[in-house]
Design a protein around this motif. Structure first.
Motif, PDB file in Angstrom:
ATOM      1  N   UNK A  33       1.000  -1.444   0.175  1.00 54.98           N
ATOM      2  CA  UNK A  33       0.210  -0.228  -0.085  1.00 54.98           C
ATOM      3  C   UNK A  33       0.946   1.390  -0.072  1.00 54.98           C
ATOM      4  N   UNK A  34       0.044   2.465  -0.265  1.00 57.07           N
ATOM      5  CA  UNK A  34       1.407   3.187  -0.470  1.00 57.07           C
ATOM      6  C   UNK A  34       0.757   4.932  -0.269  1.00 57.07           C
ATOM      7  N   UNK A  35       1.562   5.575  -0.716  1.00 57.53           N
ATOM      8  CA  UNK A  35       0.968   7.408  -0.431  1.00 57.53           C
ATOM      9  C   UNK A  35       2.062   7.738  -2.025  1.00 57.53           C
ATOM     10  N   UNK A  36       0.764   8.721  -2.018  1.00 58.58           N
ATOM     11  CA  UNK A  36       1.340   9.392  -3.446  1.00 58.58           C
ATOM     12  C   UNK A  36       0.725  10.675  -3.157  1.00 58.58           C
ATOM     13  N   UNK A  37       1.648  11.716  -4.300  1.00 58.98           N
ATOM     14  CA  UNK A  37       1.118  13.270  -4.099  1.00 58.98           C
ATOM     15  C   UNK A  37       1.514  14.048  -5.034  1.00 58.98           C
ATOM     16  N   UNK A  38       0.361  15.297  -5.398  1.00 48.83           N
ATOM     17  CA  UNK A  38       0.398  15.841  -6.563  1.00 48.83           C
ATOM     18  C   UNK A  38      -0.061  16.760  -6.332  1.00 48.83           C
ATOM     19  N   UNK A  39       1.035  17.538  -7.187  1.00 49.84           N
ATOM     20  CA  UNK A  39       0.571  19.330  -6.397  1.00 49.84           C
ATOM     21  C   UNK A  39       0.531  19.639  -8.326  1.00 49.84           C
ATOM     22  N   UNK A  40      -0.207  21.280  -8.121  1.00 51.83           N
ATOM     23  CA  UNK A  40      -0.771  22.025  -9.438  1.00 51.83           C
ATOM     24  C   UNK A  40       0.769  21.958 -10.167  1.00 51.83           C
ATOM     25  N   UNK A  41       0.718  21.772 -11.382  1.00 49.79           N
ATOM     26  CA  UNK A  41       1.367  21.043 -11.816  1.00 49.79           C
ATOM     27  C   UNK A  41       2.836  20.591 -11.966  1.00 49.79           C
ATOM     28  N   UNK A  42       2.540  19.934 -10.940  1.00 51.15           N
ATOM     29  CA  UNK A  42       4.015  18.391 -11.201  1.00 51.15           C
ATOM     30  C   UNK A  42       3.319  17.194 -11.342  1.00 51.15           C
ATOM     31  N   UNK A  43       4.413  16.645 -11.838  1.00 53.65           N
ATOM     32  CA  UNK A  43       3.296  14.860 -11.120  1.00 53.65           C
ATOM     33  C   UNK A  43       3.422  14.060 -10.322  1.00 53.65           C
ATOM     34  N   UNK A  44       2.666  13.424 -10.684  1.00 50.10           N
ATOM     35  CA  UNK A  44       2.434  12.634  -9.573  1.00 50.10           C
ATOM     36  C   UNK A  44       3.314  11.619  -8.204  1.00 50.10           C
ATOM     37  N   UNK A  45       3.417  11.775  -7.345  1.00 55.75           N
ATOM     38  CA  UNK A  45       5.414  11.259  -7.021  1.00 55.75           C
ATOM     39  C   UNK A  45       4.529  10.410  -5.834  1.00 55.75           C
ATOM     40  N   UNK A  46       5.763   9.964  -5.609  1.00 55.94           N
ATOM     41  CA  UNK A  46       5.692   8.392  -4.655  1.00 55.94           C
ATOM     42  C   UNK A  46       5.902   9.605  -2.747  1.00 55.94           C
ATOM     43  N   UNK A  47       5.017   9.292  -2.492  1.00 54.91           N
ATOM     44  CA  UNK A  47       5.018   9.669  -1.168  1.00 54.91           C
ATOM     45  C   UNK A  47       6.043   8.485   0.127  1.00 54.91           C
ATOM     46  N   UNK A  48       4.892   7.288   0.268  1.00 57.68           N
ATOM     47  CA  UNK A  48       5.590   6.495   0.980  1.00 57.68           C
ATOM     48  C   UNK A  48       4.921   4.861   0.544  1.00 57.68           C
ATOM     49  N   UNK A  49       5.087   3.942   1.053  1.00 56.57           N
ATOM     50  CA  UNK A  49       5.130   2.273   0.305  1.00 56.57           C
ATOM     51  C   UNK A  49       5.285   1.887   2.046  1.00 56.57           C
ATOM     52  N   UNK A  50       4.252   0.448   2.213  1.00 60.65           N
ATOM     53  CA  UNK A  50       4.402   0.026   2.563  1.00 60.65           C
ATOM     54  C   UNK A  50       4.194  -2.056   2.155  1.00 60.65           C
ATOM     55  N   UNK A  51       5.121  -2.832   2.402  1.00 63.43           N
ATOM     56  CA  UNK A  51       4.945  -3.646   1.829  1.00 63.43           C
ATOM     57  C   UNK A  51       4.304  -4.326   2.980  1.00 63.43           C
ATOM     58  N   UNK A  52       3.594  -5.830   2.266  1.00 68.10           N
ATOM     59  CA  UNK A  52       2.698  -6.869   3.073  1.00 68.10           C
ATOM     60  C   UNK A  52       3.519  -6.872   4.552  1.00 68.10           C
ATOM     61  N   UNK A  84       5.010  19.804   8.701  1.00 66.37           N
ATOM     62  CA  UNK A  84       4.372  19.640   7.227  1.00 66.37           C
ATOM     63  C   UNK A  84       5.309  21.092   6.926  1.00 66.37           C
ATOM     64  N   UNK A  85       5.648  21.393   6.050  1.00 61.01           N
ATOM     65  CA  UNK A  85       5.904  22.486   5.229  1.00 61.01           C
ATOM     66  C   UNK A  85       5.271  22.965   4.210  1.00 61.01           C
ATOM     67  N   UNK A  86       5.480  24.426   3.372  1.00 59.34           N
ATOM     68  CA  UNK A  86       4.073  24.736   2.385  1.00 59.34           C
ATOM     69  C   UNK A  86       4.460  23.695   1.027  1.00 59.34           C
ATOM     70  N   UNK A  87       6.009  23.612   0.999  1.00 58.22           N
ATOM     71  CA  UNK A  87       5.966  22.098  -0.155  1.00 58.22           C
ATOM     72  C   UNK A  87       5.431  20.841  -0.010  1.00 58.22           C
ATOM     73  N   UNK A  88       4.529  20.928   0.596  1.00 56.80           N
ATOM     74  CA  UNK A  88       4.346  19.764   1.079  1.00 56.80           C
ATOM     75  C   UNK A  88       2.324  19.980   0.801  1.00 56.80           C
ATOM     76  N   UNK A  89       2.194  20.684   0.845  1.00 57.30           N
ATOM     77  CA  UNK A  89       1.221  21.228   0.014  1.00 57.30           C
ATOM     78  C   UNK A  89       0.734  20.390  -1.259  1.00 57.30           C
ATOM     79  N   UNK A  90      -0.671  19.083  -1.382  1.00 55.31           N
ATOM     80  CA  UNK A  90      -1.029  18.943  -2.773  1.00 55.31           C
ATOM     81  C   UNK A  90      -2.166  17.637  -2.382  1.00 55.31           C
ATOM     82  N   UNK A  91      -2.371  17.452  -3.216  1.00 50.65           N
ATOM     83  CA  UNK A  91      -3.511  16.272  -3.010  1.00 50.65           C
ATOM     84  C   UNK A  91      -2.877  15.381  -3.206  1.00 50.65           C
ATOM     85  N   UNK A  92      -3.273  14.349  -1.479  1.00 53.01           N
ATOM     86  CA  UNK A  92      -2.925  13.048  -1.061  1.00 53.01           C
ATOM     87  C   UNK A  92      -3.972  12.026  -1.986  1.00 53.01           C
TER      88      UNK A  92
END
Length: 114
Positions: A33-52, A84-92
Motif C-alpha cells: 500500500x502507499x501514498x502518492x501526492x500531486x501538486x499543481x503543475x507537477x507529476x504524481x510522486x510517491x510519498x511512502x509505501x509499505x509492503x505486506x 509539514x511545510x508549504x511544499x507538502x501542499x498537494x492532493x494526496x
C-alpha cells in the motif's frame, strides 16, 4: 476494491496531519500500500509505501517527518505527517497494489500555509 481516503485539511507550517485510507473489498492478496501526492503543475510522486511484510519506503523529501503504517484489522493504511511545510501542499492519493492492478483512492487535499 475501493479505497476511501480522508484526513486532509489546512494546517500551518510545522503542524501535523494524519491521513487514513480505508479499503473495502477483497484485498487479501495485497502486495503493498502507499501514498502518492500531486501538486499543481507537477507529476504524481510517491510519498511512502509499505509492503505486506512491513517494509517501508519514503521519498527523500519526507523522511524523518512522515510515517506510514497499517492496521490490517481495519484494512486501513495511515500516513502520519509531522512538521509539514508549504511544499507538502498537494492532493494526496492512497493506493493498494494487488497482483492484477493498482487501485487508487480519491484524493484528499493537504494545504500547508506559511
Amino acid at each position: 476494491v475501493q479505497l476511501q481516503a480522508s484526513g486532509g485539511g489546512l494546517v500551518q507550517a510545522g503542524g501535523s496531519l494524519r491521513l487514513s485510507c480505508a479499503a473495502s473489498g477483497d484485498i487479501s492478496r495485497r502486495i503493498a500500500s502507499g501514498w502518492h501526492r500531486q501538486a499543481p503543475g507537477n507529476q504524481r510522486e510517491l510519498v511512502a509505501r509499505i509492503t505486506k511484510s512491513g517494509v517501508t519506503t519514503y521519498a527523500d523529501s519526507v523522511k524523518e517527518r512522515f510515517t506510514i503504517d497499517t492496521d490490517y484489522t481495519k484494512n486501513t493504511v495511515y500516513l502520519q505527517m509531522n512538521n509539514l511545510q508549504p511544499e507538502d501542499t498537494a492532493v494526496y492519493y492512497c493506493n493498494a497494489d494487488l497482483p492484477e492492478w493498482r487501485y487508487w483512492g480519491q484524493g484528499t487535499l493537504v494545504t500547508v500555509s506559511s
